[in-house]
Design an enzyme around this catalytic site. Sequence first.
Site, PDB file in Angstrom:
ATOM      1  N   PHE A 128       0.858  -1.179   0.000  1.00 50.62           N
ATOM      2  CA  PHE A 128       0.000   0.000   0.000  1.00 50.62           C
ATOM      3  C   PHE A 128       0.896   1.232   0.000  1.00 50.62           C
ATOM      4  CE2 PHE A 128      -4.295   1.617   0.888  1.00 50.62           C
ATOM      5  CZ  PHE A 128      -5.056   0.569   0.409  1.00 50.62           C
ATOM      6  N   ASP A 135     -21.124  16.369  12.612  1.00 54.07           N
ATOM      7  CA  ASP A 135     -22.007  16.753  13.715  1.00 54.07           C
ATOM      8  C   ASP A 135     -21.277  16.761  15.055  1.00 54.07           C
ATOM      9  OD1 ASP A 135     -23.470  16.170  11.466  1.00 54.07           O
ATOM     10  OD2 ASP A 135     -24.845  14.774  12.413  1.00 54.07           O
ATOM     11  N   GLN A 190      -7.174  15.434   3.751  1.00 54.55           N
ATOM     12  CA  GLN A 190      -6.554  14.580   2.739  1.00 54.55           C
ATOM     13  C   GLN A 190      -7.443  14.415   1.509  1.00 54.55           C
ATOM     14  OE1 GLN A 190      -6.056  10.015   2.987  1.00 54.55           O
ATOM     15  NE2 GLN A 190      -4.059  10.830   3.559  1.00 54.55           N
ATOM     16  N   HIS A 202      -7.794  12.038  -1.598  1.00 59.04           N
ATOM     17  CA  HIS A 202      -7.355  10.752  -2.141  1.00 59.04           C
ATOM     18  C   HIS A 202      -7.164  10.918  -3.648  1.00 59.04           C
ATOM     19  CE1 HIS A 202      -7.176   6.523  -3.154  1.00 59.04           C
ATOM     20  NE2 HIS A 202      -7.189   6.208  -1.877  1.00 59.04           N
ATOM     21  N   LEU A 222     -14.654   6.584  -4.317  1.00 62.92           N
ATOM     22  CA  LEU A 222     -13.263   6.177  -4.185  1.00 62.92           C
ATOM     23  C   LEU A 222     -12.931   4.887  -4.927  1.00 62.92           C
ATOM     24  CD1 LEU A 222     -10.715   7.048  -2.589  1.00 62.92           C
ATOM     25  CD2 LEU A 222     -11.391   5.390  -0.859  1.00 62.92           C
ATOM     26  N   GLU A 255      -6.630   2.586  -3.000  1.00 62.78           N
ATOM     27  CA  GLU A 255      -5.205   2.461  -3.245  1.00 62.78           C
ATOM     28  C   GLU A 255      -4.795   1.006  -3.472  1.00 62.78           C
ATOM     29  OE1 GLU A 255      -1.660   4.178  -0.543  1.00 62.78           O
ATOM     30  OE2 GLU A 255      -3.495   5.341  -0.675  1.00 62.78           O
ATOM     31  N   ARG A 277      -0.534   9.792  -0.195  1.00 58.18           N
ATOM     32  CA  ARG A 277      -1.667  10.316  -0.949  1.00 58.18           C
ATOM     33  C   ARG A 277      -1.555  11.803  -1.272  1.00 58.18           C
ATOM     34  NH1 ARG A 277      -6.230   7.062   2.574  1.00 58.18           N
ATOM     35  NH2 ARG A 277      -5.947   5.043   1.540  1.00 58.18           N
ATOM     36  N   HIS A 285     -11.300  13.228   0.964  1.00 53.80           N
ATOM     37  CA  HIS A 285     -11.405  11.865   1.495  1.00 53.80           C
ATOM     38  C   HIS A 285     -11.375  11.775   3.007  1.00 53.80           C
ATOM     39  CE1 HIS A 285     -11.061   7.574   1.717  1.00 53.80           C
ATOM     40  NE2 HIS A 285      -9.814   7.597   2.156  1.00 53.80           N
ATOM     41  N   ARG A 310      -2.569  11.367   6.403  1.00 52.05           N
ATOM     42  CA  ARG A 310      -2.744   9.999   6.892  1.00 52.05           C
ATOM     43  C   ARG A 310      -2.175   8.987   5.907  1.00 52.05           C
ATOM     44  NH1 ARG A 310      -6.171   6.115   5.767  1.00 52.05           N
ATOM     45  NH2 ARG A 310      -7.814   7.386   4.811  1.00 52.05           N
TER      46      ARG A 310
END
Length: 578
Positions: A117, A218, A237, A239, A249, A252, A283, A350, A392
């Site tokens: 990844f 919320d 972020q 993506h 999406l 990845e 990313r 994302h 992230r």
Amino acid sequence: MATTHTYDAVIVGAGGAGLRAALEASQHVRTAVISKLYPTRSHTGAAQGGMCAALANVEEDTWEWHAFDTVKGSDFLADQDSVDVMCREAIDAVIDLEHWGMPFNRTPDGRVDQRRFGGHTRAHGEAPVMRACYAADRTGHMILQTLYQQCVKQGVEFYNEFYLLDMIVSGGRVAGLVAYELATGELHVFRCKTALLATGGFGRMFRVTSNAHALTGDGPAVALRRGLPLEDMEFFQFHPTGLYGIGILLSEAARGEGGVLRNATGERFMERYAPSIKDLAPRDMVSRAIYFEVKEGRGAGPKKDYVLLDVTHLGKELIEEKLPDITEFARIYLGVEPLREGVPVVPTAHYAMGGIPTDNDARVVSDETNTVFPGLYAAGECACVSVHGGNRLGTNSLLDIIVFGRRGGLSMVEDARRLDFAPMPEEPERDAKAILARLAEGPEPHAVPEIRAELQHSMDENASVFRTDELLREQENALGLLRERYAERAGVQDRSRAFNTDLMEAFELGCLLDLAETLVAAARARTESRGGHYRGDFPKRNDKRWLKHSLAWKSGDAVRLGYKPVRLGRYKPVERKY
């Protein structure tokens, strides 16, 4: 008069973080889960690619290498003690899921399988490593089903289709929560010793997003309105591979299995931006690379405004076994056959790295010195521990919700046993009732969808992958006008009580406006580029001035900013090279 319920622990949100916290808390204290969706429809189910842990089932790996990748991927803004906690506990987190029946893909000898990844490396960046544990490209869906089954087995009490409206604060601590029951239109007060917010992200402030319609922030908005800060809101972020024109999406995992990105000429352009790990760069880097390819005229399609994700060389067998949903999305939504042609993709909003600030045990903190706010906890995407820093790492989101969901549940048990119930005000639902009454009586019933569309379009244009002071100043002005119109004119068409989704969407829009204001204010103040925050007028990272977390408080109609230091560890900030 609101209906009142009493529990030791109340959890808001039935995604992975909320369910994992409920599993821990409900073993020891009376626990309820409030969710505005049926639990198995929570957005955790949309996470595709995997959950990382250094199991070393396929290749040599250690949790320290995982921690290094997380810190480096965060552009060195992550708190390293928190990262160590997450990466050390990752292995047990996967094993727990496996013991509860999670259907992971398996190696030939029966172990949990792992795949590559983006940003996952061995030996502190030497080469890519297989670290992502997965269930085809439905990993989040399987985690959600597994946790929900365990909660049902354990007798956790659920209040489904209940919307969080307010938090009751008494004597400097949480006294309860106020929620709206969609089926009846009635308000409910949940008196509790401890409350955990696990409400997910808020990507719906952008137009092109992978986030479901329910992700409107919320929980963070309610905390912000009750005087708590939000941390690192400028870091959002994008993506790199959202379906063109839609934002859904494409995980990845497609690139982890060997898929590549190509521009209009067929060039594998990531070789220019990240020569060593190419398409598996973090990313933020891949998203910016796509942005620049399009900006410089190398985009594909009639408008030259997207690039192509190419999996044609992977073969039908691999695609059908490991990437079935991803390729089916391309067929259904774009009419593209991934076995024969590239899939049009663009960066899509994302994941929020920022959110409600917490310590390593998911306790919410209220200031620059990390003072704990008694009785309140947060976990998952709505929280900021901070393990993700400026960006992230892929597959750390599913890990985050399991590790810190569990820790939050344990903290709730510990505190619920020693705390008494805080005194309640005479009419605890008063403020929530006033908000709903104003929206129900607003003079412009068409204002809510119009304001939401303008918010999303302007955020895409001014505060997404590419930012400058001029764009952010323009966005501050736009948000001021939208806020004014929302406060004075926004109303709803539906005046009925039962299933009034019109009214709830109006409430959710107010949450998005609050959070967008904090994002833009923090982004304009941060005069550097780091992780998901890229300033075209300040393209370099500036550790001397900006190696610190931002905190944003709501102060009337303005946003007040403060800062606290990043907790460094064994990995010192260096330039990220891939």
